[in-house]
Design a protein around this motif. Structure first.
Motif, short mmCIF file in Angstrom:
data_model
loop_
_atom_site.label_atom_id
_atom_site.label_comp_id
_atom_site.label_asym_id
_atom_site.label_seq_id
_atom_site.Cartn_x
_atom_site.Cartn_y
_atom_site.Cartn_z
N ALA A 1 17.52 0.89 52.87
CA ALA A 1 18.28 -0.17 52.21
C ALA A 1 18.87 -1.08 53.27
O ALA A 1 19.50 -0.60 54.22
N ASP B 1 20.29 4.41 54.46
CA ASP B 1 21.08 3.23 54.13
C ASP B 1 21.49 2.52 55.42
O ASP B 1 22.24 3.08 56.22
N ARG C 1 21.28 -1.73 45.87
CA ARG C 1 20.33 -1.05 46.77
C ARG C 1 20.83 0.34 47.17
O ARG C 1 20.05 1.30 47.17
N THR C 2 22.14 0.47 47.49
CA THR C 2 22.68 1.77 47.85
C THR C 2 22.67 2.72 46.65
O THR C 2 22.34 3.90 46.77
#
Length: 225
Positions: free
Chosen positions: A179, A151, A42-43
């Motif tokens: 995220a 994030d 995701r990051t």
């Protein structure tokens, strides 16, 4: 309306492939959630959209235009704002100086996070983790970006402030992608597009209601909100 997407995107870190040809599309204004545990990708997906990591395959499309080879600073100039999980503020500058880098007038930020006002003269590096996240998100709010990538926006925040943060993000007239490791409490009852990643691949895509029903089915509970 703004749309940014990864199209069959691949990212490698040396011999390891972190994204295995994923396709995600985030329309805006609106909120898109990238869910996944550590190591899910995701990051990396956020960084690929921002241009801070190169693709080894696939493309980044912004309003239909291929910006894969456009460097990160050019994407920022065009209206993309990335708030990373770490080092999202200038620690040697005061809170006031951090805000002034984003906009001369920062009343909106203090309205969003009143807790920052008594901290204006403090060095940002001396703030708690939650306070630094508030400051980083404030700068993103002031940037008036077309695309906002965050994030773990609510990391270190109390449940009340986390809910407020998601309220603010949901109200932005921007394409907002966050995220998270799990669906945050502040998301319940809010419309959002959800992608779940696992080991560099997309294992679910749909709206937040579909995701809640799927999660409830897996746990045997009743979805709320």
């Amino acid at each position: 309306m703004t749309t940014i997407s990864l199209h069959h995107a691949r990212v490698r870190y040396g011999p390891l492939e972190a994204l295995h040809g994923i396709t995600i599309a985030a329309p805006g204004p609106g909120l898109t959630i990238l869910l996944g545990r550590n190591g899910s990708g995701r990051t990396t997906a956020l960084r690929a959209l921002a241009g801070t990591v190169p693709l080894s395959g696939g493309a980044v499309l912004w309003d239909g235009a291929d910006v894969t080879r456009l460097p990160a600073y050019e994407r920022a100039r065009r209206g993309l704002c990335l708030v990373p999980e770490r080092q999202a503020v200038f620690g040697s500058l005061t809170v006031r100086e951090n805000l002034e880098l984003a906009a001369r007038s920062y009343d909106i930020a203090l309205d969003a996070y009143p807790r920052l006002e008594p901290l204006l003269a403090r060095r940002a590096g001396t703030l708690s983790g939650g306070e630094q996240r508030m400051l980083a998100l404030s700068r993103a709010l002031l940037a008036r970006a077309r695309v906002v990538l965050v994030d773990e926006p609510a990391q270190g925040m109390s449940p009340t402030v986390a809910a407020r943060t998601y309220e603010l993000l949901s109200e932005l007239d921007s394409c907002v992608i966050v995220a998270e490791q799990r669906v945050p409490p502040g998301l319940h009852g809010r419309a959002a597009l959800v992608y779940e990643l696992c080991r560099g691949a997309v294992v679910f895509s749909g709206d937040s209601g579909e995701w809640a029903r799927r999660a409830a089915h897996r746990t045997g509970s009743t979805p709320s909100g």
